[in-house]
Write an enzyme that holds these catalytic residues in place. Structure first.
Site, mmCIF file in Angstrom:
data_model
loop_
_atom_site.group_PDB
_atom_site.id
_atom_site.type_symbol
_atom_site.label_atom_id
_atom_site.label_comp_id
_atom_site.label_asym_id
_atom_site.label_seq_id
_atom_site.Cartn_x
_atom_site.Cartn_y
_atom_site.Cartn_z
ATOM 1 N N GLN A 94 -9.743 4.814 6.956
ATOM 2 C CA GLN A 94 -8.430 4.227 7.188
ATOM 3 C C GLN A 94 -7.367 4.985 6.404
ATOM 4 O O GLN A 94 -7.052 4.649 5.270
ATOM 5 C CB GLN A 94 -8.434 2.742 6.797
ATOM 6 C CG GLN A 94 -7.177 2.046 7.222
ATOM 7 C CD GLN A 94 -7.259 0.548 7.060
ATOM 8 O OE1 GLN A 94 -8.309 -0.026 6.845
ATOM 9 N NE2 GLN A 94 -6.119 -0.089 7.176
ATOM 10 N N PHE A 95 -6.790 5.997 7.053
ATOM 11 C CA PHE A 95 -5.782 6.813 6.377
ATOM 12 C C PHE A 95 -4.530 6.011 6.050
ATOM 13 O O PHE A 95 -3.770 6.366 5.142
ATOM 14 C CB PHE A 95 -5.427 8.049 7.223
ATOM 15 C CG PHE A 95 -4.550 7.763 8.406
ATOM 16 C CD1 PHE A 95 -3.166 7.884 8.305
ATOM 17 C CD2 PHE A 95 -5.093 7.379 9.616
ATOM 18 C CE1 PHE A 95 -2.350 7.618 9.388
ATOM 19 C CE2 PHE A 95 -4.294 7.115 10.705
ATOM 20 C CZ PHE A 95 -2.908 7.235 10.590
ATOM 21 N N THR A 96 -4.307 4.889 6.732
ATOM 22 C CA THR A 96 -3.102 4.096 6.480
ATOM 23 C C THR A 96 -3.089 3.476 5.077
ATOM 24 O O THR A 96 -2.043 3.023 4.621
ATOM 25 C CB THR A 96 -2.912 2.999 7.540
ATOM 26 O OG1 THR A 96 -4.042 2.125 7.528
ATOM 27 C CG2 THR A 96 -2.745 3.604 8.933
#
Length: 169
Positions: A94-96
């Site tokens: 999850q790069f967010t």
């Protein structure tokens, strides 16, 4: 990484590409495809920073598996880890998690590692998790880079944030 103690968790892929021209609920979008599910254990959201190294990933993995988030047989809290109890773990890239929202209204993801490099580091991370935990519970994951639906039945709720750049305190 964000570690969530769960009764169960699952991940489904909505679509593999980032074609944001159509909303996920649009009729032309295919239905979500189930990828993985776990029973009792942890759902771990993993964000990989542009500054992260293999040592950082190893530290996150060790902390994930050894963090004492469960009670023991006498119900004494904070005494057992996922490894101690042979529980399942669902990792979701999850790069967010690396969003920077201090300026303007649109989040910036400039702190995140480039997708091609992050995918390689994440694959190595998962491989090490499976090797380290081969005699334990299930190690499951989502699909790197895909739009996913993550379902979590949180236990507690117990949610812990660990950061390899903040090891001292």
């Amino acid at each position: 990484a964000v570690i969530q103690r769960v009764h169960s968790g699952s991940v489904s892929v909505r679509h593999e590409s980032h074609d944001h021209g159509l909303p996920p609920s649009h009729p032309s979008q295919p239905p979500p495809r189930s990828v993985n599910k776990i029973g009792k254990g942890a759902v771990v959201l993993v964000g990989i920073s542009a500054l992260d190294t293999e040592d950082d990933a190893d530290w996150i993995l060790r902390k994930t598996m050894s963090c004492r988030l469960w009670p023991d047989e006498e119900e004494k809290q904070w005494t057992k880890s996922v490894a101690d109890l042979n529980l399942d773990v669902l990792f979701v890239s999850q790069f967010t998690l690396l969003a920077e929202c201090s300026k303007g209204k649109k989040p910036s993801f400039s702190r995140a590692m480039k997708p091609s490099d992050a995918k390689e580091m994440y694959a190595t991370f998962l491989s090490k998790a499976r090797e380290m935990y081969k005699d334990g519970g299930l190690i499951a994951d989502g699909e790197f880079g895909a739009m996913m639906d993550v379902n979590i039945e949180n236990d507690g709720p117990v949610t812990v944030i660990i950061d390899s750049k903040n090891k001292g305190g």
